[in-house]
Design a protein around this motif. Structure first.
Motif, PDB file in Angstrom:
ATOM      1  N   UNK A  34       0.852  -1.203   0.000  1.00 44.07           N
ATOM      2  CA  UNK A  34       0.000   0.000   0.000  1.00 44.07           C
ATOM      3  C   UNK A  34       0.887   1.252   0.000  1.00 44.07           C
ATOM      4  N   UNK A  35       1.911   1.224   0.847  1.00 47.23           N
ATOM      5  CA  UNK A  35       2.862   2.339   0.954  1.00 47.23           C
ATOM      6  C   UNK A  35       3.583   2.547  -0.383  1.00 47.23           C
ATOM      7  N   UNK A  36       4.012   1.458  -0.995  1.00 46.96           N
ATOM      8  CA  UNK A  36       4.725   1.510  -2.273  1.00 46.96           C
ATOM      9  C   UNK A  36       3.857   2.158  -3.358  1.00 46.96           C
ATOM     10  N   UNK A  37       2.604   1.728  -3.430  1.00 44.58           N
ATOM     11  CA  UNK A  37       1.687   2.281  -4.438  1.00 44.58           C
ATOM     12  C   UNK A  37       1.497   3.784  -4.221  1.00 44.58           C
ATOM     13  N   UNK A  38       1.343   4.161  -2.963  1.00 40.60           N
ATOM     14  CA  UNK A  38       1.150   5.591  -2.635  1.00 40.60           C
ATOM     15  C   UNK A  38       2.394   6.406  -3.020  1.00 40.60           C
ATOM     16  N   UNK A  88       4.611   5.583  -5.283  1.00 37.60           N
ATOM     17  CA  UNK A  88       4.735   5.546  -6.746  1.00 37.60           C
ATOM     18  C   UNK A  88       3.848   6.621  -7.374  1.00 37.60           C
ATOM     19  N   UNK A  89       2.641   6.775  -6.822  1.00 39.93           N
ATOM     20  CA  UNK A  89       1.670   7.712  -7.404  1.00 39.93           C
ATOM     21  C   UNK A  89       1.896   9.155  -6.947  1.00 39.93           C
ATOM     22  N   UNK A  90       2.259   9.324  -5.671  1.00 44.43           N
ATOM     23  CA  UNK A  90       2.282  10.680  -5.104  1.00 44.43           C
ATOM     24  C   UNK A  90       3.663  11.151  -4.631  1.00 44.43           C
ATOM     25  N   UNK A  91       4.600  10.215  -4.507  1.00 49.06           N
ATOM     26  CA  UNK A  91       5.894  10.544  -3.899  1.00 49.06           C
ATOM     27  C   UNK A  91       6.657  11.656  -4.593  1.00 49.06           C
ATOM     28  N   UNK A  92       6.761  11.559  -5.922  1.00 48.16           N
ATOM     29  CA  UNK A  92       7.524  12.577  -6.644  1.00 48.16           C
ATOM     30  C   UNK A  92       6.795  13.922  -6.702  1.00 48.16           C
ATOM     31  N   UNK A 120       1.349  13.915   5.097  1.00 47.20           N
ATOM     32  CA  UNK A 120       1.643  12.694   4.325  1.00 47.20           C
ATOM     33  C   UNK A 120       1.761  11.478   5.246  1.00 47.20           C
ATOM     34  N   UNK A 121       2.519  11.631   6.339  1.00 46.72           N
ATOM     35  CA  UNK A 121       2.718  10.516   7.274  1.00 46.72           C
ATOM     36  C   UNK A 121       1.379  10.063   7.853  1.00 46.72           C
ATOM     37  N   UNK A 122       0.517  11.019   8.172  1.00 44.56           N
ATOM     38  CA  UNK A 122      -0.807  10.702   8.712  1.00 44.56           C
ATOM     39  C   UNK A 122      -1.643   9.902   7.726  1.00 44.56           C
ATOM     40  N   UNK A 123      -1.579  10.309   6.458  1.00 44.94           N
ATOM     41  CA  UNK A 123      -2.312   9.568   5.410  1.00 44.94           C
ATOM     42  C   UNK A 123      -1.781   8.135   5.306  1.00 44.94           C
ATOM     43  N   UNK A 124      -0.451   7.991   5.333  1.00 46.72           N
ATOM     44  CA  UNK A 124       0.164   6.661   5.209  1.00 46.72           C
ATOM     45  C   UNK A 124      -0.259   5.757   6.365  1.00 46.72           C
ATOM     46  N   UNK A 125      -0.200   6.296   7.583  1.00 47.49           N
ATOM     47  CA  UNK A 125      -0.560   5.521   8.780  1.00 47.49           C
ATOM     48  C   UNK A 125      -2.000   5.036   8.669  1.00 47.49           C
TER      49      UNK A 125
END
Length: 222
Positions: free
Chosen positions: A24-28, A30-34, A109-114
């Motif tokens: 899930x983290x990887x997909x997020x 990939x889509x939003x990281x850059x 961002x961290x809150x969304x990931x958690x």
């Protein structure tokens, strides 16, 4: 560009039960990281190796210091995009993680990931580590941590003062570092000693079968 390690058996081998959450983290990422400025454009197809497996390399060093301890508490200083804090928290569900990050957009961002990953062992503090150190001294209900982690936050001369005061006696700093790790330790020896750090050392930490290992600086607290 697809990630070079998508679907690789290495992922399950290294990450075990944490893999579904880290997918899930990887997909997020990939889509939003850059676009959100959390990873560089050249990292998009190597997120697994460069960010997730690299972060997971610290897990054994945390386990070693919390083994047999009642309070398995970890503070991650300058969590940024979630490296190594989010990854380590997914790998160590029986540990309590506090992610310390001063920048509002990164805290968001961290809150969304958690939330999206369903991590129930993570608290996020919007603060600089100095503020947390001050709070620890003043607030009796707060306790120092068994381990402190970080990645690419600052050179050891600065990092010693930002991390070692967060540790309880016999706690450990576990810092992911680059190739100049030993030189940084040599330069920072006085600062490390000043903050009760002992036995500073660099270890090579395996990242995964066939992948280049990473450098981890370990400092124990008196």
């Amino acid at each position: 560009m697809a990630d070079e390690l998508n679907g690789s058996p290495i992922l399950a081998e290294v990450l075990g039960d944490a893999l579904p959450k880290l997918e899930i983290f990887h997909t997020k990422l990939e889509q939003e990281g850059e676009p959100r400025g959390l990873i560089g454009p050249r990292d998009v197809d190597i997120i697994w190796e460069r960010h997730i497996l690299n972060s997971a390399a610290i897990v054994p060093f945390i386990r070693e210091v919390t083994d047999g301890k009642q309070f398995k508490t970890v503070a991650d200083v300058g969590s940024g995009g979630g490296f190594p804090g989010i990854v380590a928290a997914a790998c160590l569900p029986d540990h309590e993680f506090t992610l310390i990050e001063p920048m509002e957009r990164r805290v968001e961002w961290l809150g969304e990931c958690v939330e999206e990953m369903g991590l129930e062992n993570v608290t996020i503090m919007r603060a600089r580590s100095e503020e947390v150190i001050t709070a620890l001294r003043q607030d009796r209900s707060m306790h120092p941590y068994a381990a402190v982690t970080c990645r690419a936050v600052a050179p050891m001369t600065k990092l010693a003062g930002w991390t070692l005061p967060l540790l309880k006696p016999q706690g450990r700093l576990v810092a992911l570092k680059g190739r100049s790790a030993q030189a940084e330790i040599d330069k920072a020896s006085k600062m490390i000693a000043k903050f009760k750090g002992v036995r500073p050392r660099v270890v090579e930490a395996p990242v995964g079968p066939g992948l280049e290992s990473t450098h981890v600086v370990l400092v124990d607290k008196k």
